[in-house]
Design an enzyme around this catalytic site. Structure first.
Site, PDB file in Angstrom:
ATOM      1  N   PRO A 164      41.207  43.146  42.007  1.00 45.44           N
ATOM      2  CA  PRO A 164      41.963  44.425  40.640  1.00 45.44           C
ATOM      3  C   PRO A 164      41.922  43.392  39.799  1.00 45.44           C
ATOM      4  O   PRO A 164      41.085  42.101  39.081  1.00 45.44           O
ATOM      5  CB  PRO A 164      43.715  43.940  41.359  1.00 45.44           C
ATOM      6  CG  PRO A 164      43.597  43.938  42.013  1.00 45.44           C
ATOM      7  CD  PRO A 164      42.493  42.737  42.944  1.00 45.44           C
ATOM      8  N   ALA A 194      42.129  43.695  35.243  1.00 46.57           N
ATOM      9  CA  ALA A 194      42.659  44.847  33.812  1.00 46.57           C
ATOM     10  C   ALA A 194      41.643  45.444  32.998  1.00 46.57           C
ATOM     11  O   ALA A 194      41.128  44.731  32.538  1.00 46.57           O
ATOM     12  CB  ALA A 194      43.233  43.393  33.258  1.00 46.57           C
ATOM     13  N   CYS A 205      46.854  36.349  38.723  1.00 49.44           N
ATOM     14  CA  CYS A 205      46.150  36.220  37.381  1.00 49.44           C
ATOM     15  C   CYS A 205      46.610  34.876  36.160  1.00 49.44           C
ATOM     16  O   CYS A 205      48.135  34.548  36.679  1.00 49.44           O
ATOM     17  CB  CYS A 205      47.958  37.327  36.394  1.00 49.44           C
ATOM     18  SG  CYS A 205      46.542  37.469  34.861  1.00 49.44           S
ATOM     19  N   ASN A 264      38.328  34.880  47.900  1.00 48.50           N
ATOM     20  CA  ASN A 264      37.499  35.302  46.573  1.00 48.50           C
ATOM     21  C   ASN A 264      36.619  34.149  45.287  1.00 48.50           C
ATOM     22  O   ASN A 264      37.217  32.575  45.555  1.00 48.50           O
ATOM     23  CB  ASN A 264      38.932  35.329  45.581  1.00 48.50           C
ATOM     24  CG  ASN A 264      38.661  36.352  44.317  1.00 48.50           C
ATOM     25  OD1 ASN A 264      39.165  36.560  43.628  1.00 48.50           O
ATOM     26  ND2 ASN A 264      37.571  37.147  44.192  1.00 48.50           N
ATOM     27  N   ASP A 307      33.451  32.976  42.989  1.00 54.65           N
ATOM     28  CA  ASP A 307      31.792  33.095  42.705  1.00 54.65           C
ATOM     29  C   ASP A 307      30.916  33.809  44.186  1.00 54.65           C
ATOM     30  O   ASP A 307      30.072  33.198  44.497  1.00 54.65           O
ATOM     31  CB  ASP A 307      31.517  31.624  42.979  1.00 54.65           C
ATOM     32  CG  ASP A 307      31.643  30.350  41.770  1.00 54.65           C
ATOM     33  OD1 ASP A 307      32.453  31.259  40.452  1.00 54.65           O
ATOM     34  OD2 ASP A 307      32.211  29.745  42.023  1.00 54.65           O
ATOM     35  N   GLY A 327      35.033  40.270  42.366  1.00 53.18           N
ATOM     36  CA  GLY A 327      35.362  40.572  41.512  1.00 53.18           C
ATOM     37  C   GLY A 327      34.484  40.383  39.973  1.00 53.18           C
ATOM     38  O   GLY A 327      33.699  41.901  39.394  1.00 53.18           O
TER      39      GLY A 327
END
Length: 382
Positions: free
Chosen positions: A26, A28, A113, A215, A217, A239
């Site tokens: 996810p 933003a 976050c 998660n 790199d 991401g």
């Protein structure tokens, strides 16, 4: 391209099989329905694609923007929503709303976050420091979710002196969470430095009962395979590596399936994807101009490494119609091959930032008196 042995264990998120074990993180303002559509198209529909962050308070109050953000294309399956919240009661109401109104098939909770406006309210990657609050939120979410799987995404901790991921992983197991994803950075690192893949391996050893996703790199399909080999994690969350590069999910599918093919589009093909992305945004928003304006932030990512002059980049970054965008793209040298400089890190790379926290947050990890429902954000999308 490096290939992985085909005998990979299946990644299961509740009743859902994710094969190959690849998840869109996810982000933003990025992972809205149009961008998820592009990523799914390149992957052939394989993988799991999560919505951008949805604030539980805004969802419960049926905020207009939030209700648009939870829209899923009819071809999306499973439908995956990420929720942000700091109040167990509000989180529970949001989860129950999703179940009762059949709004999604999977719920992910945001504890990763690092953005100051989130952490200064005790949310996101700051929250797991308060172990009882984390437990209360997870317990309520799982209780209200019924048959829907609940997962969490988190960071290592606030900084190197205040790590939380091992405790958080154990709490998640005890409260019935289906899987955990770990970004191998602290809040203080934001997106700087190098992700700590060793932490992902330690978490996998610490909570063998549930899938652990890694998660941080993953800039190429090779990186994803290497992370799984080196950490023993059950899947990867991608991401920033796919910013301006939704075809990375096609590369990931090929790598995990052992075909080894890789997409290296010429600029003409990139331009076609750019125009389609802007078009989808306009259709989703319901206004072509607003869609093109929203697309502007993607321009530099798509053009990374290509020989495009600064004047043209500025022109592309201020377009306001599909005709204008398409016309300017046609002025480029569209036969340029995929450049070496287009691989590697992209997106935010800032680090070593002071962490914004509520007053006295670090005094006692078990004192949650300073957190109230007022800390909930009233808008979604980060």
């Amino acid at each position: 391209m490096t290939t992985l042995a085909p005998a990979l264990p299946l990644l299961r998120i509740g009743p859902h099989t994710v094969q190959p074990p690849v998840v869109l993180a996810p982000m933003a303002g990025i992972t809205n329905a149009p961008f998820r559509t592009l990523c799914r198209e390149f992957s052939g529909g394989k993988g799991l694609f999560v919505s951008e962050m949805i604030t539980t308070r805004a969802l419960v109050e049926r905020n207009e923007k939030t209700m648009q953000l939870i829209h899923f294309d009819e071809t999306e399956t499973p439908r995956s929503i990420q929720l942000y919240g700091v109040d167990p009661v509000t989180v529970g109401k949001a989860v129950r709303m999703i179940v009762d109104e059949d709004l999604a098939d999977h719920i992910d909770l945001n504890f990763g976050c690092p953005v100051p406006k989130v952490t200064r309210k005790g949310g996101g990657s700051a929250l797991p420091y308060k172990r009882p609050l984390l437990r209360a939120i997870l317990r309520e979410a799982v209780a209200q979710a019924g048959d829907l799987p609940v997962t969490i995404k988190m960071r290592k901790g606030i900084d190197d002196d205040h790590t939380t991921y091992l405790d958080a992983g154990r709490i998640a197991v005890e409260e019935g969470v289906t899987a955990v994803a770990l970004h191998g950075r602290t809040t203080a690192q934001h997106y700087g430095g190098t992700a700590d893949w060793d932490a992902i391996a330690r978490l996998k050893e610490h909570v063998p009962e549930i899938p652990v996703l890694g998660n941080g790199d993953i800039w190429s399909a090779d990186d994803a395979l290497r992370m799984m080999r080196e950490t023993g994690c059950d899947g990867v969350v991608v991401g920033r590596g796919c910013l301006g590069r939704p075809w990375l999910f096609g590369d990931l599918v090929s790598a995990f399936e052992g075909t080894g093919t890789r997409q290296e589009p010429v600029l003409r093909q990139v331009a076609e994807v750019m125009l389609r992305h802007a078009t989808l945004l306009g259709e989703w928003i319901g206004d072509e101009s607003r869609g093109v304006i929203d697309f502007r932030k993607h321009v530099a990512w798509y053009l990374k490494g290509f020989a495009v002059g600064s004047d043209m980049r500025r022109k592309l970054a201020v377009t306001s119609s599909l005709e204008e965008l398409g016309g300017q793209l046609q002025e480029l040298d569209l036969d340029q091959p995929w450049p070496d400089g287009a691989d590697g890190p992209r997106g935010r790379t800032s680090g070593n930032n002071r962490v914004a926290l509520p007053d006295g947050w670090l005094k006692d990890p078990y004192d949650c008196a300073g957190v109230s429902a007022d800390a909930e954000l009233d808008t979604s999308g980060g």
